[in-house]
Design a protein around this motif. Structure first.
Motif, short mmCIF file in Angstrom:
data_model
loop_
_atom_site.label_atom_id
_atom_site.label_comp_id
_atom_site.label_asym_id
_atom_site.label_seq_id
_atom_site.Cartn_x
_atom_site.Cartn_y
_atom_site.Cartn_z
N ARG A 193 -13.32 -2.11 -7.53
CA ARG A 193 -12.54 -0.91 -7.85
C ARG A 193 -12.28 -0.10 -6.58
O ARG A 193 -11.14 0.33 -6.33
CB ARG A 193 -13.32 -0.07 -8.86
N LEU A 194 -13.31 0.09 -5.77
CA LEU A 194 -13.18 0.88 -4.55
C LEU A 194 -12.23 0.20 -3.57
O LEU A 194 -11.39 0.85 -2.94
CB LEU A 194 -14.56 1.08 -3.93
N ARG A 195 -12.34 -1.12 -3.45
CA ARG A 195 -11.49 -1.84 -2.52
C ARG A 195 -10.01 -1.73 -2.93
O ARG A 195 -9.13 -1.56 -2.09
CB ARG A 195 -11.93 -3.30 -2.44
N THR A 196 -9.75 -1.83 -4.23
CA THR A 196 -8.37 -1.72 -4.71
C THR A 196 -7.80 -0.34 -4.44
O THR A 196 -6.66 -0.19 -3.97
CB THR A 196 -8.32 -2.03 -6.22
N HIS A 204 -20.57 -5.41 -8.19
CA HIS A 204 -19.33 -6.17 -8.07
C HIS A 204 -18.16 -5.38 -8.63
O HIS A 204 -17.08 -5.30 -8.01
CB HIS A 204 -19.47 -7.50 -8.82
N ARG A 205 -18.34 -4.75 -9.79
CA ARG A 205 -17.26 -3.99 -10.42
C ARG A 205 -16.87 -2.79 -9.57
O ARG A 205 -15.68 -2.55 -9.32
CB ARG A 205 -17.69 -3.52 -11.81
N LEU A 206 -17.85 -2.02 -9.12
CA LEU A 206 -17.57 -0.82 -8.33
C LEU A 206 -16.96 -1.17 -6.98
O LEU A 206 -16.04 -0.49 -6.51
CB LEU A 206 -18.86 -0.02 -8.15
N THR A 207 -17.45 -2.23 -6.35
CA THR A 207 -16.91 -2.64 -5.06
C THR A 207 -15.45 -3.05 -5.18
O THR A 207 -14.61 -2.68 -4.35
CB THR A 207 -17.73 -3.81 -4.47
#
Length: 749
Positions: A81-84, A76-79
């Motif tokens: 971050r990547l989306r932002t 959830h955190r990495l997704t």
């Protein structure tokens, strides 16, 4: 030309129009250009690294328990971050600020750049500080009265990934050096002139000091954000949600997260992009209707007296008595026969078994525990049945006893929440017993023939019943899950035994000894047990709840939210002057009555959205019904007077506006939007005629569904038909103040 987002810039990040040529001077923007280039390079590297890490985590086995939770949280955190990073690229940067102490000492200007997320380059230098961090607070909070240590501040306006304008604000004499001619308007005021769209646009870079102070307030207790139309209450609510999730570890997803409650679905659609743009993808958003399955089709309670009775928290509390009625131990004994003994089950035994359910356990889940306790009690009376009779045999025989099952089902039945509430509305004696505060006339008024004709007023009671009773299938699912887990454990135990036997003579790595170890065996066994999914994502509990347009909530509806937030940590957003059914108390008095006693109030008094021309027309409307209404002061004028005309001119008004404006959204607000379709030309008088398309960029709403939204043009059709008294005045006031540019009022006859 400029490269795509996430790569090094090949030319300017600025795309200023000719009228702003002075702002393109190298001495003004060269420093920004260099910094943006570093940001672009770092974003590209970070995207690649984050993508690789996300792929790595996703390849890991899911596991169970804490291991599975940690993996899911990391995904959830990495997704997020990547989306932002992919969504914004360079325009992660909101602006920059310069420290006044350094400027005053003659030190080289080293701006601090503020972004939607923090960003650090390979050398560890901070390229962007997260807008929610304490270091970024002066960027939003500095004013000329309190510069918070700043000498200057610059805010950027981004279009398609390039800066198309920026605004400098200077707080000290030192800040004047090296800046463009100062604008007459602040960045925020200048942005208000832009056209609206179907979704709320990003306003993070223009948050004002009064709003930022509320956004950053602590989460303990209930914070009321009180303000009139156009003061930015919704903006504050959304940004506060993102801020709290970042700054308060007690509110993170692992601890329950945040629930955001809006007044209606058009509102949720309008603000849907804001939280993701702030880096928060996992916030649960809903309306009160969404909290119960019956909410989607619930109608409006037409009888005002019935609606008043159902709005009371005392009636919601009657649900507890209604359920308790179905949890009474029998007062007569029972002989239970088995092949080995006859056991007398007296009232004290029944009461002992009924006490086995832990307090707070939903009725249907507790039912299984009470049944097991009853069987345990009966098994204990079969001590002398012989060695050939096992406990499993006795237990199985007792569980099949028809008379025992009938008596238990009668004493502690499986309940359906909707049936329990339906019984209250169809059995007067049952309602009178559960709600003794009701008079006989009130009991009679609440009775109805169709018990399943649910209204919005029924939803708090249905919700209370669902939370108290639980899922009728919960016990059956639990028994199936326990049986499946036992089967998996047995199967894994057999596999371990076979592995040990096969490898004890040929294992050079010590695997045989590891498998013999009790810790490893226990881990393998535990990892075979399945995990149950949460059947209701909105059931809570949540660590914090944000509720917008809270002035409309009844005491009964507040119980729906309190049940989902044991910590009593709330952000309550509303305006007493916009309460359709009146709001004569203070916020503190109102919230204390529903169960919130730690309350602080923050007031917003500046109307940034609604032009002064519109507010001058709207203020007398609300003051006629509510003389003490908190009407905010508008800070701008649109130059467009309020227009008035006949309802038959609606099509011409809209056609003219659409011709003059290539962007923006208009809204026709009336008591019956569907019934006024012929005025727009999208409902021909001849039903067989072809239906022309509705005008583009034009919406039709009731005053109630327009609440919380904003439009460039608002056309009110027959506002006198909105109703009488406080409700009618509030509807007219709310409808008028949705306009950000122009208001037109049309009447029939």
């Amino acid at each position: 030309m400029r490269t795509t987002r996430g790569e090094t810039l090949t030319n300017s990040a600025f795309n200023l129009p000719e009228r702003l040529a002075a702002k393109a001077a190298p001495e003004l923007i060269d420093g920004d250009e260099a910094h943006f280039s570093a940001i672009a390079a770092t974003v590209g590297r970070t995207v690649a690294e984050t993508s690789a890490r996300l792929d790595e985590v996703r390849r890991l086995r899911g596991g169970h328990g804490q291991q599975a939770l940690d993996r899911d949280l990391e995904v959830h955190r990495l997704t997020g971050r990547l989306r932002t990073l992919r969504r914004f690229g360079l325009d992660l940067c909101l602006g920059r600020m310069v420290d006044g102490a350094a400027a005053g000492a003659g030190a080289a200007e080293t701006p601090v750049y503020v972004g939607r997320a923090g960003l650090t380059d390979d050398a560890g230098a901070r390229l962007l500080v997260d807008w929610r961090s304490p270091a970024a607070e002066p960027f939003f909070g500095a004013t000329h009265g309190d510069p918070m240590g700043l000498s200057s501040r610059r805010r950027y306006h981004w279009t398609a990934g390039r800066v198309t304008d920026y605004w400098d604000e200077v707080f000290t004499d030192d800040g004047l050096t090296g800046h463009a001619a100062l604008d007459d308007q602040s960045a925020f005021i200048a942005s208000l002139g832009g056209s609206r769209s179907a979704r709320m646009r990003d306003v993070l870079s223009t948050i004002q000091a009064d709003q930022d102070a509320i956004i950053r307030a602590g989460s303990r207790g209930a914070l009321v954000v009180d303000g009139g139309p156009g003061t930015g209450k919704t903006v504050v609510a959304l940004h506060r949600t993102a801020y709290l999730l970042y700054s308060d570890p007690r509110l993170g997803h692992r601890r329950g997260g945040v629930l955001f409650v809006g007044p209606h679905q058009p509102y949720l659609d309008y603000v849907a992009d804001v939280l993701p743009s702030l880096g928060e993808e996992g916030v649960a958003t809903c309306t009160l209707r969404d909290l119960v399955p019956e909410g989607a089709r619930a109608g409006i309670e037409r009888d005002p007296e019935v609606a008043r009775l159902k709005s009371s928290a005392r009636l919601v509390q009657a649900v507890e008595a209604a359920v308790r009625h179905h949890e009474a131990p029998p007062t007569r004994g029972l002989t239970v026969e088995s092949p080995w003994a006859d056991v007398w089950l007296d009232p004290a035994d029944w009461a002992e078994a009924f006490d086995a359910a832990e307090p707070g356990t939903p009725h249907n889940e507790a039912r299984g525990r009470v049944w097991e306790a009853l069987i345990d009690l009966l098994v204990d009376h079969h001590d002398e049945v012989g060695e050939s009779v096992t406990e499993a045999m006795v237990r199985g025989a007792l569980q099949q006893d028809a008379e025992l099952r009938t008596a238990f089902n009668r004493a502690w039945p499986l309940l359906d929440p909707a049936c329990v509430i339906g019984d209250l509305w169809s059995v007067p004696a049952y309602l009178a017993a559960c709600a003794p505060h009701l008079t006989p006339a009130e009991v009679a008024a609440l009775q109805r023939t169709d018990t399943r004709a649910w209204t919005v007023s029924d939803l708090p009671l249905l919700d209370a019943a669902r939370l108290r009773i639980g899922d009728p299938e919960a016990s059956a699912r639990r028994r199936r899950r326990e049986a499946e887990d036992a089967s998996r454990r047995e199967e894994m135990s057999t596999v371990i035994d076979h592995l040990v036997e096969a490898m004890q003579f040929d294992d050079g790595e010590g695997l045989w000894r590891m498998l013999q170890g009790s810790d490893v065996q226990q881990t393998l066994l535990e990892n075979t047990v399945g995990s149950a999914a949460d059947p209701d994502a909105l059931a809570g509990p949540f660590a914090h709840i944000v509720v917008d347009e809270a002035q409309e909530l009844t005491d009964a509806e507040w119980q729906m939210l309190l049940a989902r937030c044991p910590s009593r940590s709330f952000t309550v957003v509303g305006d007493r002057a916009q309460a359709r059914h009146g709001f004569t108390e203070s916020w503190t008095e109102r919230l204390a009555r529903v169960g919130l006693d730690r309350v602080s109030i923050a007031t917003l008094g500046v109307n940034y959205r609604t032009p002064a021309e519109v507010m001058e027309a709207a203020e007398p409307v609300i003051r006629a019904a509510l003389p003490d209404a908190n009407v905010p002061t508008s800070v701008r004028r649109s130059g467009l007077p309020v227009m008035r005309g006949s309802a038959g001119e609606l099509r011409q008004v809209l056609a003219h506006w659409l011709d003059e404006h290539n962007e923006g959204v208009a809204c026709v607000i009336s008591a019956d939007p569907a019934g006024n379709g012929h005025l727009l030309g999208d409902e021909p008088a001849d039903a067989s005629a072809d239906r022309p398309p509705a005008p583009p960029r034009v919406r039709r709403l009731t005053p109630e569904l327009a609440k919380g939204l904003e439009f460039d043009l608002v056309v009110l059709v027959d506002p006198d038909r909105f109703g009488d008294g406080v409700e009618g005045a509030v509807d007219r006031y709310v409808a008028m103040t949705r306009a950000t540019q122009q208001l037109v009022v049309l009447t029939s006859g």
